[in-house]
Design an enzyme around this catalytic site. Structure first.
Site, PDB file in Angstrom:
ATOM      1  N   THR A  60       0.848  -1.189   0.000  1.00 30.34           N
ATOM      2  CA  THR A  60       0.000   0.000   0.000  1.00 30.34           C
ATOM      3  C   THR A  60       0.883   1.238   0.000  1.00 30.34           C
ATOM      4  O   THR A  60       2.076   1.184   0.278  1.00 30.34           O
ATOM      5  CB  THR A  60      -0.960   0.047   1.206  1.00 30.34           C
ATOM      6  OG1 THR A  60      -0.208   0.221   2.404  1.00 30.34           O
ATOM      7  CG2 THR A  60      -1.820  -1.201   1.287  1.00 30.34           C
ATOM      8  N   SER A  83       6.153  -0.830   7.494  1.00 31.21           N
ATOM      9  CA  SER A  83       5.639  -0.493   6.164  1.00 31.21           C
ATOM     10  C   SER A  83       4.381   0.360   6.287  1.00 31.21           C
ATOM     11  O   SER A  83       3.734   0.419   7.338  1.00 31.21           O
ATOM     12  CB  SER A  83       5.325  -1.766   5.374  1.00 31.21           C
ATOM     13  OG  SER A  83       4.247  -2.469   5.973  1.00 31.21           O
ATOM     14  N   HIS A  84       4.031   1.009   5.193  1.00 32.09           N
ATOM     15  CA  HIS A  84       2.831   1.847   5.161  1.00 32.09           C
ATOM     16  C   HIS A  84       1.600   1.049   5.584  1.00 32.09           C
ATOM     17  O   HIS A  84       0.806   1.497   6.413  1.00 32.09           O
ATOM     18  CB  HIS A  84       2.636   2.432   3.756  1.00 32.09           C
ATOM     19  CG  HIS A  84       1.426   3.280   3.633  1.00 32.09           C
ATOM     20  ND1 HIS A  84       0.228   2.770   3.210  1.00 32.09           N
ATOM     21  CD2 HIS A  84       1.223   4.596   3.904  1.00 32.09           C
ATOM     22  CE1 HIS A  84      -0.677   3.748   3.215  1.00 32.09           C
ATOM     23  NE2 HIS A  84      -0.097   4.856   3.634  1.00 32.09           N
ATOM     24  N   ALA A  85       1.425  -0.148   5.028  1.00 30.10           N
ATOM     25  CA  ALA A  85       0.253  -0.971   5.346  1.00 30.10           C
ATOM     26  C   ALA A  85       0.164  -1.264   6.836  1.00 30.10           C
ATOM     27  O   ALA A  85      -0.910  -1.176   7.444  1.00 30.10           O
ATOM     28  CB  ALA A  85       0.307  -2.279   4.561  1.00 30.10           C
ATOM     29  N   VAL A  88      -0.527   2.147   9.043  1.00 29.16           N
ATOM     30  CA  VAL A  88      -1.890   2.668   8.906  1.00 29.16           C
ATOM     31  C   VAL A  88      -2.903   1.679   9.487  1.00 29.16           C
ATOM     32  O   VAL A  88      -3.890   2.082  10.103  1.00 29.16           O
ATOM     33  CB  VAL A  88      -2.197   3.047   7.448  1.00 29.16           C
ATOM     34  CG1 VAL A  88      -3.630   3.524   7.296  1.00 29.16           C
ATOM     35  CG2 VAL A  88      -1.233   4.150   6.983  1.00 29.16           C
TER      36      VAL A  88
END
Length: 126
Positions: A60, A83-85, A88
């Protein structure tokens, strides 16, 4: 009669076990969620996501933030706990498993999956 019911129950358990596949990844956001998978590779596919669906994506990026309120869980092929995923998903308190390596090729769009963000496992039913 009880023996037959027991045997039928055992057969059902064996069939269920044979029809499920587990993918291992990194436990990125705690919780367990069962829902319908949507394999989304480009952001242009966002319109196919439904409330409570499980996003299955290669990875993502900030463009995915617009659909986060819809999601029940996230599964990615790549990534790590930073990581972004993962970040968030933790912010939204939804389960996430990242770094499965093959989720987008193994998960069938629309199938039911259980995302175990505590253990880093994705169970594909069916």
């Amino acid at each position: 009669l009880l023996v037959l019911v027991s045997e039928a129950g055992e057969d059902a358990k064996r069939r269920e076990a044979a029809s499920t596949v587990e993918l291992a990844g990194i436990a990125a956001s705690r919780g367990v969620y069962r829902g319908q998978a949507r394999v989304v590779t480009p952001p242009a596919d966002f319109g196919r996501l439904v409330q409570g669906g499980v996003l299955v994506a290669p990875m993502t990026a900030p463009a995915y933030n617009v659909v986060r309120p819809l999601l029940g869980a996230v599964v990615t092929d790549t990534g790590g706990v930073l990581s972004h995923a993962a970040i968030v998903a933790r912010e939204y308190r939804i389960p996430a498993v990242v770094a499965t390596g093959t989720a987008t090729t193994i998960v069938t769009d629309g199938c039911v999956v259980t995302v175990d963000g505590d253990r880093g496992l994705v169970t594909i039913e069916g």
